[in-house]
Motif scaffolding. Sequence first.
Motif, PDB file in Angstrom:
ATOM      1  N   ILE A 171      -0.144 -58.307  20.499  1.00  0.00           N
ATOM      2  CA  ILE A 171      -0.809 -57.432  21.477  1.00  0.00           C
ATOM      3  C   ILE A 171      -2.192 -57.978  21.813  1.00  0.00           C
ATOM      4  O   ILE A 171      -2.921 -58.429  20.919  1.00  0.00           O
ATOM      5  CB  ILE A 171      -0.942 -55.992  20.925  1.00  0.00           C
ATOM      6  CG1 ILE A 171       0.451 -55.456  20.557  1.00  0.00           C
ATOM      7  CG2 ILE A 171      -1.615 -55.071  21.928  1.00  0.00           C
ATOM      8  CD1 ILE A 171       0.425 -54.146  19.822  1.00  0.00           C
TER       9      ILE A 171
ATOM     10  N   PHE B 173       2.368 -51.081  20.724  1.00  0.00           N
ATOM     11  CA  PHE B 173       1.835 -50.245  21.794  1.00  0.00           C
ATOM     12  C   PHE B 173       2.990 -49.491  22.459  1.00  0.00           C
ATOM     13  O   PHE B 173       4.008 -50.091  22.781  1.00  0.00           O
ATOM     14  CB  PHE B 173       1.142 -51.145  22.819  1.00  0.00           C
ATOM     15  CG  PHE B 173       0.565 -50.417  23.986  1.00  0.00           C
ATOM     16  CD1 PHE B 173      -0.740 -49.942  23.950  1.00  0.00           C
ATOM     17  CD2 PHE B 173       1.314 -50.196  25.133  1.00  0.00           C
ATOM     18  CE1 PHE B 173      -1.277 -49.261  25.032  1.00  0.00           C
ATOM     19  CE2 PHE B 173       0.786 -49.517  26.226  1.00  0.00           C
ATOM     20  CZ  PHE B 173      -0.519 -49.053  26.167  1.00  0.00           C
TER      21      PHE B 173
ATOM     22  N   PHE C 226      -5.798 -57.065  23.968  1.00  0.00           N
ATOM     23  CA  PHE C 226      -6.630 -56.130  24.725  1.00  0.00           C
ATOM     24  C   PHE C 226      -7.788 -56.953  25.307  1.00  0.00           C
ATOM     25  O   PHE C 226      -8.671 -57.376  24.567  1.00  0.00           O
ATOM     26  CB  PHE C 226      -7.200 -55.026  23.807  1.00  0.00           C
ATOM     27  CG  PHE C 226      -6.285 -53.833  23.657  1.00  0.00           C
ATOM     28  CD1 PHE C 226      -5.022 -53.961  23.107  1.00  0.00           C
ATOM     29  CD2 PHE C 226      -6.704 -52.565  24.058  1.00  0.00           C
ATOM     30  CE1 PHE C 226      -4.181 -52.855  22.961  1.00  0.00           C
ATOM     31  CE2 PHE C 226      -5.876 -51.451  23.911  1.00  0.00           C
ATOM     32  CZ  PHE C 226      -4.607 -51.599  23.372  1.00  0.00           C
TER      33      PHE C 226
ATOM     34  N   ILE D  26      -4.196 -54.964  29.231  1.00  0.00           N
ATOM     35  CA  ILE D  26      -3.458 -55.016  27.959  1.00  0.00           C
ATOM     36  C   ILE D  26      -2.260 -55.925  28.177  1.00  0.00           C
ATOM     37  O   ILE D  26      -1.570 -55.819  29.182  1.00  0.00           O
ATOM     38  CB  ILE D  26      -2.975 -53.604  27.545  1.00  0.00           C
ATOM     39  CG1 ILE D  26      -4.155 -52.645  27.433  1.00  0.00           C
ATOM     40  CG2 ILE D  26      -2.208 -53.651  26.222  1.00  0.00           C
ATOM     41  CD1 ILE D  26      -3.750 -51.202  27.123  1.00  0.00           C
TER      42      ILE D  26
END
Length: 357
Positions: free
Chosen positions: A266, A39, A268, A277
Motif C-alpha cells: 500500500i 485498505f 499513501f 493512494i
Amino acid sequence: MKKINPNINKAKTIDSEFYYSNDIFETNKENLFVKTWQFVCDNSKVKNTDQSYPYEFMEGFIDDPLLLTNQNGNIFSMSNVCTHRGNILIKKPCNIKNGITCRYHGRRFNSAGEFLSMPKCEGIENFPSKKDNLQKLPCRIWKQFVFSSITPKINFKSFIKDMDERVGWMPIEKFIFSKERSKEYIINANWALYCDNYLEGFHIPFVHKGLSQVLNYADYDTEIFKYSNLQLGVGKENEELFEIPKTSIDYGKKIAAYYFWLFPNIMFNFYPWGLSINIVTPLEPKKTKVNFLSYIWDESKLNSGAGASLDKVEQEDEEIVEDVQRGVKSRYYSKGQFSPSMEKGVHHFHQLLSKFI
Ligand code: FES
Ligand SMILES: [Fe+2]
C-alpha cells in the motif's frame, strides 16, 4: 525464504524466482497476505448505523467475500457467506437494520451477524451453535480510511503510527474522493517488482525526466520505520510545496511530496493538492492490478509540482517494470545488490518479506 542481510552494504536482494514462480505466488496468499492489513474503502460507505458494504478481501487475489457494517458508529467487518450452504448474503451496499436473510433457504442473521433462525431445522443436533454466526474479522480505521485483515500478524498501531505522526497534521478526514481522478492500471509484472520500483527514487532522473525537473534529487531521502517507510520528495525553488506547520519536524523544509509505503503493498502519496493512494493487488505471478485513488484537499494545486502528471509517471514506471519482469527470468540473473544511499526502501521491503515468509 532466505534471510536478507541487515547490513545493506553486504546484502543481496531476494531470489529472482520470487518474481515469477507460481508456487511462491500461491503460497504468498497464506504465508503473507492474509496476515497483513489491507485498505478497504473510506468510511463514507458505512457512514450511518446499519449501512453495509460488501467487498472482497484483496479482490482478484484472495477474494474472501466480506461485509463491512456500522453498528452505532462502530465499524466492523464480518464474513458475507451464509453458514448453511455458503451462499453470498449481501451483493450490493444496503441497510441491514432488519437483519440479513439468506435468499437461498431463508437463514436469518441480525445486523451484527448473529444467527437468528432457519426454517425446517427441527431435529439438527447441537444447533444452532456459535459456528452459525457470521465470523467477525479485525477491522481498524485511520482518519477516514478503513483497513481489514484476516489473521493480522502486525499490530495496527505499529503499522500506521509513523505515518500518522508525520502527516497527521493535514486535514485528512476532510479530503474528498475524486472518481474522475482515480484509475486502475494493469501491469504485466509481479507485484513485488512494482513495489521495488516504487521504493527507490534512484531511477527518477533516468526514467522520469519530467518529475526530475521538479524534485531535488540530491536531497531526496528515505526514512525507515518498522512496517512502513517514507521517501521525502524535496522540491526545487518555485515548485508547489507544502505549507508545513511549526509543530512538524519538517518545518522549514521544501517538501513537494511525502511518499509513504505500508508493508507490503500500500502506498499513501501526499501532495499539496491531497492524497493519492495506490493499492497493489497481485493477480498472477506476472500480472498486477494497481488502483490509484485520489482524495482532494486543495483542487487549485492539482496541476503543479510533484503531484501533477501522475498518469505519465505511472506509464514510465510500468514500461521499465515490465522490462525488468522479462529480465529477472534470465538464466544470467539471480539477485542484485542495493545502493546504500538510494535503495534503503527496497532493502527494508526485502528484509520484511524474508521475516514474514
Ligand atoms: S445457503 Fe443460506 S440458507 Fe442455505
Ligand atoms: Fe518511478
